[in-house]
Design an enzyme around this catalytic site. Structure first.
Site, short mmCIF file in Angstrom:
data_model
loop_
_atom_site.label_atom_id
_atom_site.label_comp_id
_atom_site.label_asym_id
_atom_site.label_seq_id
_atom_site.Cartn_x
_atom_site.Cartn_y
_atom_site.Cartn_z
N ARG A 240 0.84 -1.20 0.00
CA ARG A 240 0.00 0.00 0.00
C ARG A 240 0.88 1.25 0.00
O ARG A 240 1.83 1.33 0.76
CB ARG A 240 -0.93 0.02 1.21
CG ARG A 240 -1.79 1.27 1.22
CD ARG A 240 -2.97 1.15 2.12
NE ARG A 240 -3.63 2.44 2.26
CZ ARG A 240 -4.53 2.71 3.18
NH1 ARG A 240 -4.89 1.76 4.02
NH2 ARG A 240 -5.07 3.90 3.24
N ARG B 20 -7.50 0.86 -2.41
CA ARG B 20 -6.32 0.40 -1.67
C ARG B 20 -6.22 -1.11 -1.69
O ARG B 20 -7.23 -1.82 -1.67
CB ARG B 20 -6.31 0.92 -0.23
CG ARG B 20 -7.34 0.40 0.73
CD ARG B 20 -8.68 1.09 0.72
NE ARG B 20 -8.69 2.53 0.74
CZ ARG B 20 -8.60 3.25 1.85
NH1 ARG B 20 -8.47 2.67 3.02
NH2 ARG B 20 -8.66 4.56 1.77
N ASP C 182 -6.37 -2.21 3.86
CA ASP C 182 -6.59 -1.18 4.88
C ASP C 182 -6.87 -1.90 6.19
O ASP C 182 -7.74 -2.78 6.24
CB ASP C 182 -7.80 -0.33 4.46
CG ASP C 182 -8.00 0.87 5.39
OD1 ASP C 182 -7.01 1.41 5.90
OD2 ASP C 182 -9.17 1.26 5.58
N ASP D 76 -7.87 -1.19 10.06
CA ASP D 76 -8.33 -0.18 11.01
C ASP D 76 -8.56 -0.83 12.37
O ASP D 76 -9.16 -1.91 12.46
CB ASP D 76 -9.66 0.43 10.55
CG ASP D 76 -9.49 1.31 9.32
OD1 ASP D 76 -8.42 1.93 9.18
OD2 ASP D 76 -10.42 1.38 8.51
#
Ligand code: A4P
Ligand code: MG
Length: 160
Positions: free
Chosen positions: A86, A95, A98, A100
């Site tokens: 990334r 992307r 990711d 989180d």
């Protein structure tokens, strides 16, 4: 440090999404400071926000035990995102991966670099669907509603 339970949201909408998610999970599960306890199904979701015409996402959530602090866990997530290729891009743009931090025990963190629970967690079906699958009864530390109930509210809003 005694391991704490945390939940990580995973999204990919570029390249071989399924492989990127599997690789991210295996990097996370280092068995020294992070142990994967449970992983949700993969959900194909429509992109929310960001540039128009993006590919569909695959989203998932993982329950982990970790001895890392929230900031060290964030650093680890960023390192894994970089390892998987990334590169910095536009906000909410497509992307490869990711990661989180959705929840970290019952902790509330509000800083420039890190917000826990994830700031939009309670408004997004692509986050709440996988999370409710593996942590339906878990309460949001700020609004005190369960993930299942937040998902129901989100679905109701979308149909009106
Ligand atoms: N940051 C603050 N809090 C956190 C947290 N709890 N976990 C900071 C991780 N990072 C956190 O993130 C930008 C900065 O947020 C980080 O440097 C960190 O310090 P980023 O991953 O570099 O950029 P981003 O992902 O574009 O921004 P953001 O705000 O994290 O976006 P989201 O919320 O991740 O949303 N639609 C579908 N269907 N599925 C998706 O997965 N994802 C997004 C991105 C948009 N639309 C989507 C999906
Ligand atoms: Mg993000």
């Amino acid at each position: 440090m005694i391991p704490v339970t945390s939940y990580v949201g995973i999204g990919s909408n570029l390249g071989t999404k399924r492989t990127a998610i599997a690789s991210a999970l295996s990097y996370l599960d280092d068995r020294r400071s992070i142990w994967i306890e449970r992983v949700s199904s993969l959900y194909e979701t429509l992109p929310q926000g960001g540039p128009k015409g993006q590919p569909l996402y695959l989203n998932a959530a993982a329950k982990i035990s970790t001895t890392l602090t929230p900031f060290d866990l964030l650093a680890r997530c960023k390192e894994i995102e970089r390892k998987l290729g990334r590169r910095p891009a536009v906000r909410w743009g497509p992307r490869i991966i990711d990661l989180d931090i959705l929840l970290y025990d019952t902790l509330i963190v509000m800083s420039k670099r890190l917000t826990i629970p994830h700031v939009l967690l309670h408004t997004r079906t692509f986050v709440l669907q996988p999370l409710a699958e593996i942590a339906g009864r878990k309460k949001h530390p700020v609004c005190a509603q369960s993930m299942r109930s937040l998902l129901r509210s989100c679905n109701r809003l979308q149909y009106h």
